[in-house]
Scaffold this active site. Structure first.
Site, PDB file in Angstrom:
ATOM      1  N   SER A 207       0.820  -0.814  -0.009  1.00 49.18           N
ATOM      2  CA  SER A 207       0.198  -0.140  -0.164  1.00 49.18           C
ATOM      3  C   SER A 207       1.336   1.432  -0.223  1.00 49.18           C
ATOM      4  O   SER A 207       1.614   1.221   0.555  1.00 49.18           O
ATOM      5  CB  SER A 207      -0.796   0.531   1.150  1.00 49.18           C
ATOM      6  OG  SER A 207      -1.438   1.367   1.603  1.00 49.18           O
TER       7      SER A 207
ATOM      8  N   TYR B 129      -1.901  -0.005  10.763  1.00 51.55           N
ATOM      9  CA  TYR B 129      -2.426  -0.938   9.197  1.00 51.55           C
ATOM     10  C   TYR B 129      -0.599  -0.974   8.486  1.00 51.55           C
ATOM     11  O   TYR B 129      -0.556  -1.754   7.862  1.00 51.55           O
ATOM     12  CB  TYR B 129      -2.866  -0.923   8.985  1.00 51.55           C
ATOM     13  CG  TYR B 129      -3.612  -0.759   7.156  1.00 51.55           C
ATOM     14  CD1 TYR B 129      -4.134  -2.031   7.084  1.00 51.55           C
ATOM     15  CD2 TYR B 129      -3.345   0.312   6.433  1.00 51.55           C
ATOM     16  CE1 TYR B 129      -3.607  -2.814   5.145  1.00 51.55           C
ATOM     17  CE2 TYR B 129      -3.723   0.035   4.910  1.00 51.55           C
ATOM     18  CZ  TYR B 129      -3.762  -1.638   4.741  1.00 51.55           C
ATOM     19  OH  TYR B 129      -3.479  -1.519   3.523  1.00 51.55           O
TER      20      TYR B 129
ATOM     21  N   LYS C 218       2.024  -3.340   6.737  1.00 50.88           N
ATOM     22  CA  LYS C 218       2.173  -3.416   5.275  1.00 50.88           C
ATOM     23  C   LYS C 218       3.614  -3.541   5.171  1.00 50.88           C
ATOM     24  O   LYS C 218       4.656  -4.405   4.715  1.00 50.88           O
ATOM     25  CB  LYS C 218       1.466  -2.582   4.221  1.00 50.88           C
ATOM     26  CG  LYS C 218       0.053  -3.485   4.162  1.00 50.88           C
ATOM     27  CD  LYS C 218      -0.208  -4.137   3.204  1.00 50.88           C
ATOM     28  CE  LYS C 218      -1.753  -4.655   3.515  1.00 50.88           C
ATOM     29  NZ  LYS C 218      -1.721  -6.547   2.878  1.00 50.88           N
TER      30      LYS C 218
HETATM   31  N1  LIG Z   1      -8.659  -1.075  -0.564  1.00 50.83           N
HETATM   32  C1  LIG Z   1      -8.086  -0.069  -0.502  1.00 50.83           C
HETATM   33  O1  LIG Z   1      -8.037   1.231  -0.659  1.00 50.83           O
HETATM   34  C2  LIG Z   1      -6.543  -0.322  -0.120  1.00 50.83           C
HETATM   35  C3  LIG Z   1      -5.432   0.238  -0.555  1.00 50.83           C
HETATM   36  C4  LIG Z   1      -3.749  -0.564  -0.598  1.00 50.83           C
HETATM   37  C5  LIG Z   1      -3.047  -1.704  -0.344  1.00 50.83           C
HETATM   38  N2  LIG Z   1      -5.061  -2.594  -0.083  1.00 50.83           N
HETATM   39  C6  LIG Z   1      -4.453  -4.233  -0.213  1.00 50.83           C
HETATM   40  O2  LIG Z   1      -4.938  -4.599  -0.366  1.00 50.83           O
HETATM   41  C7  LIG Z   1      -5.784  -6.493  -0.541  1.00 50.83           C
HETATM   42  C8  LIG Z   1      -6.980  -6.741  -0.639  1.00 50.83           C
HETATM   43  O3  LIG Z   1      -7.356  -5.181  -0.073  1.00 50.83           O
HETATM   44  P1  LIG Z   1      -9.283  -5.554  -0.067  1.00 50.83           P
HETATM   45  O4  LIG Z   1      -9.670  -4.165  -0.184  1.00 50.83           O
HETATM   46  O5  LIG Z   1     -10.073  -6.314  -1.387  1.00 50.83           O
HETATM   47  O6  LIG Z   1      -9.731  -5.427   1.310  1.00 50.83           O
HETATM   48  P2  LIG Z   1     -10.952  -6.601   1.138  1.00 50.83           P
HETATM   49  O7  LIG Z   1     -11.219  -6.744   3.042  1.00 50.83           O
HETATM   50  O8  LIG Z   1     -11.690  -6.524   0.311  1.00 50.83           O
HETATM   51  O9  LIG Z   1     -10.390  -8.205   1.083  1.00 50.83           O
HETATM   52  C9  LIG Z   1      -9.648  -9.344   1.364  1.00 50.83           C
HETATM   53  C10 LIG Z   1      -9.994 -10.541   1.490  1.00 50.83           C
HETATM   54  O10 LIG Z   1      -9.326 -11.075   2.632  1.00 50.83           O
HETATM   55  C11 LIG Z   1      -9.925 -11.868   3.523  1.00 50.83           C
HETATM   56  N3  LIG Z   1      -9.382 -12.434   4.695  1.00 50.83           N
HETATM   57  C12 LIG Z   1      -8.905 -11.533   5.809  1.00 50.83           C
HETATM   58  N4  LIG Z   1      -8.237 -12.355   6.672  1.00 50.83           N
HETATM   59  C13 LIG Z   1      -7.883 -12.992   6.013  1.00 50.83           C
HETATM   60  C14 LIG Z   1      -7.383 -14.135   6.814  1.00 50.83           C
HETATM   61  N5  LIG Z   1      -6.907 -14.062   8.553  1.00 50.83           N
HETATM   62  N6  LIG Z   1      -7.070 -14.981   6.539  1.00 50.83           N
HETATM   63  C15 LIG Z   1      -8.327 -15.634   5.259  1.00 50.83           C
HETATM   64  N7  LIG Z   1      -8.922 -14.857   4.283  1.00 50.83           N
HETATM   65  C16 LIG Z   1      -9.016 -12.753   5.082  1.00 50.83           C
HETATM   66  C17 LIG Z   1     -11.290 -11.767   3.452  1.00 50.83           C
HETATM   67  O11 LIG Z   1     -12.492 -12.334   3.969  1.00 50.83           O
HETATM   68  C18 LIG Z   1     -11.434 -10.453   2.577  1.00 50.83           C
HETATM   69  O12 LIG Z   1     -12.260 -11.666   1.531  1.00 50.83           O
HETATM   70  C19 LIG Z   1      -5.109  -5.776   1.013  1.00 50.83           C
HETATM   71  O13 LIG Z   1      -3.906  -6.774   1.296  1.00 50.83           O
HETATM   72  C20 LIG Z   1      -5.212  -4.450   1.865  1.00 50.83           C
HETATM   73  O14 LIG Z   1      -4.342  -4.185   2.949  1.00 50.83           O
HETATM   74  C21 LIG Z   1      -5.674  -2.221   0.304  1.00 50.83           C
END
Ligand SMILES: NC(=O)c1ccc[n+]([C@@H]2O[C@H](COP(=O)([O-])OP(=O)(O)OC[C@H]3O[C@@H](n4cnc5c(N)ncnc54)[C@H](O)[C@@H]3O)[C@@H](O)[C@H]2O)c1
Length: 336
Positions: free
Chosen positions: A126, A150, A154
């Site tokens: 991120s 958070y 990362k």
């Molecule tokens: N959405 C954003 O703004 C953003 C920005 C930068 C980075 N990210 C990173 O991108 C990735 C995906 O983000 P997203 O927005 O799709 O989030 P999201 O919450 O929609 O998806 C994450 C998925 O991981 C699953 N999950 C969480 N913990 C788990 C565990 N311990 N074991 C198995 N499954 C687990 C959840 O059920 C979910 O389906 C994450 O790593 C997040 O940190 C997201």
């Protein structure tokens, strides 16, 4: 591109869009997700959309025995690792939970990958790892300063991966530093639908448009930006998904460089107010808002230097801000 790909967190927002993009390129996709913030229905929509099946293993990435079993049975070429908790404010209140899922979970995954001989990894990082940058656009050489738990999970994830790659020259990894993902698949069949109260800007804007909330809160209008609201590098989730496809291809070509940290953004900043106005014009909906106090530690302006993604991965974001808003609205108005 018929690679066997394990996608952790593939039932979530960015995961479902990436699964769709991988399937459309001919990959065989298995998802591991504990469904804490993703759904079986979203993956079924991905199957309908792509006319391909996705295997779902409902498991937690911290479950060592399950992860060893999945990795050993799957004969995967590459792992795309999304599974994580991602709500900044929650991470301030429950930091240990965040370190457990995001850092502990990543360590278990890497251990299971090593045991199974799967050594290609794409990691969801991120722009939060940059903390408060000294200058924008931010390039990948900026120090890792994550300013909340958070963001630090990362940054630590990236460091663990870099150490593993250093320790075993057979490993290859790409850490993708996303800026602000918004929007939805152009079909309107998948999108962002957090199971808990939304905390990201676009789902909140959609809730206001749907009449589920009276108004949007914009945090501060006196920032040193053209209209006083924060400036962010919003990126369409399908551009992001395609960035993952390029990262998988790059890894599978056996690159010389073992570990790559790369920004995925558009390289352009748009203010929160600009995003809201664009949303209003493409949706025809009025979005009432109020100005709330600045959030502590809020960075005024953040956008990416994107040359590395273009030069090394051959990837560039293509979709403009009005497509981000139109696609988000198509999804939200369908999903209700
Ligand atoms: N959405 C954003 O703004 C953003 C920005 C930068 C980075 N990210 C990173 O991108 C990735 C995906 O983000 P997203 O927005 O799709 O989030 P999201 O919450 O929609 O998806 C994450 C998925 O991981 C699953 N999950 C969480 N913990 C788990 C565990 N311990 N074991 C198995 N499954 C687990 C959840 O059920 C979910 O389906 C994450 O790593 C997040 O940190 C997201």
């Amino acid at each position: 591109m018929n690679y066997r790909v394990l996608v952790t967190g593939g039932a979530g927002y960015i995961g479902t869009h990436t699964c769709a993009a991988l399937l459309e390129q001919g990959c065989d996709v298995t998802v591991v997700d504990n469904l804490s913030n993703g759904t079986v229905e979203a993956l079924q929509q991905v199957e309908q959309l792509t006319h391909h099946t996705v295997r779902l293993v409902q498991a937690d990435i911290r479950d060592r025995a399950q992860m060893h079993r999945v990795l050993e049975e799957g004969a995967f070429d590459v792992v795309v690792h999304f599974a994580a908790l991602k709500v900044l404010t929650e991470s301030l209140a429950e930091p240990v939970k965040y370190y457990d899922h995001n850092v502990g979970g990543t360590a278990v995954l890497l251990e299971a990958m090593q045991a199974a001989g799967v050594r290609n990894l794409v990691f969801s990082s991120s722009a939060a790892v940059y903390g408060t940058p000294d200058a924008v656009p931010i390039d990948e050489s900026a120090p890792l300063l994550g300013s909340n738990p958070y963001a630090r999970t990362k940054a630590i994830g990236e460091l663990i991966i870099a150490d593993q790659v250093r320790a075993d020259p057979r490993w290859r990894a790409v850490c993708l530093r996303y800026f602000n993902p918004v929007g939805a698949h152009e079909s309107g069949m998948i999108g962002e639908s957090p199971l808990n109260l939304p905390t990201n800007l676009m789902p909140i804007v959609c809730e206001v448009a749907l009449g589920k909330r009276p108004r949007l809160q914009i945090f501060g209008d006196q920032h040193p930006t053209p209209d006083g609201t924060c400036v962010r590098d919003f990126i369409h989730v399908m551009d992001l998904a395609e960035g993952h496809v390029r990262a998988v291809e790059w890894l599978m070509q056996g690159p010389e460089q073992a570990c790559l940290n790369v920004n995925l953004g558009t390289g352009n900043g748009h203010s929160v107010q600009e995003l809201v106005q664009t949303f209003e014009s493409v949706s025809g909906k009025n979005i009432p808002f109020e100005i709330a106090p600045n959030r502590p530690g809020e960075v005024a302006s953040v956008f990416a230097q994107v040359d590395l993604a273009r030069d090394v991965l051959g990837w560039q974001a293509r979709r403009p801000i009005d497509s981000m808003c139109a696609d988000a609205w198509r999804w939200a108005s369908r999903a209700g």
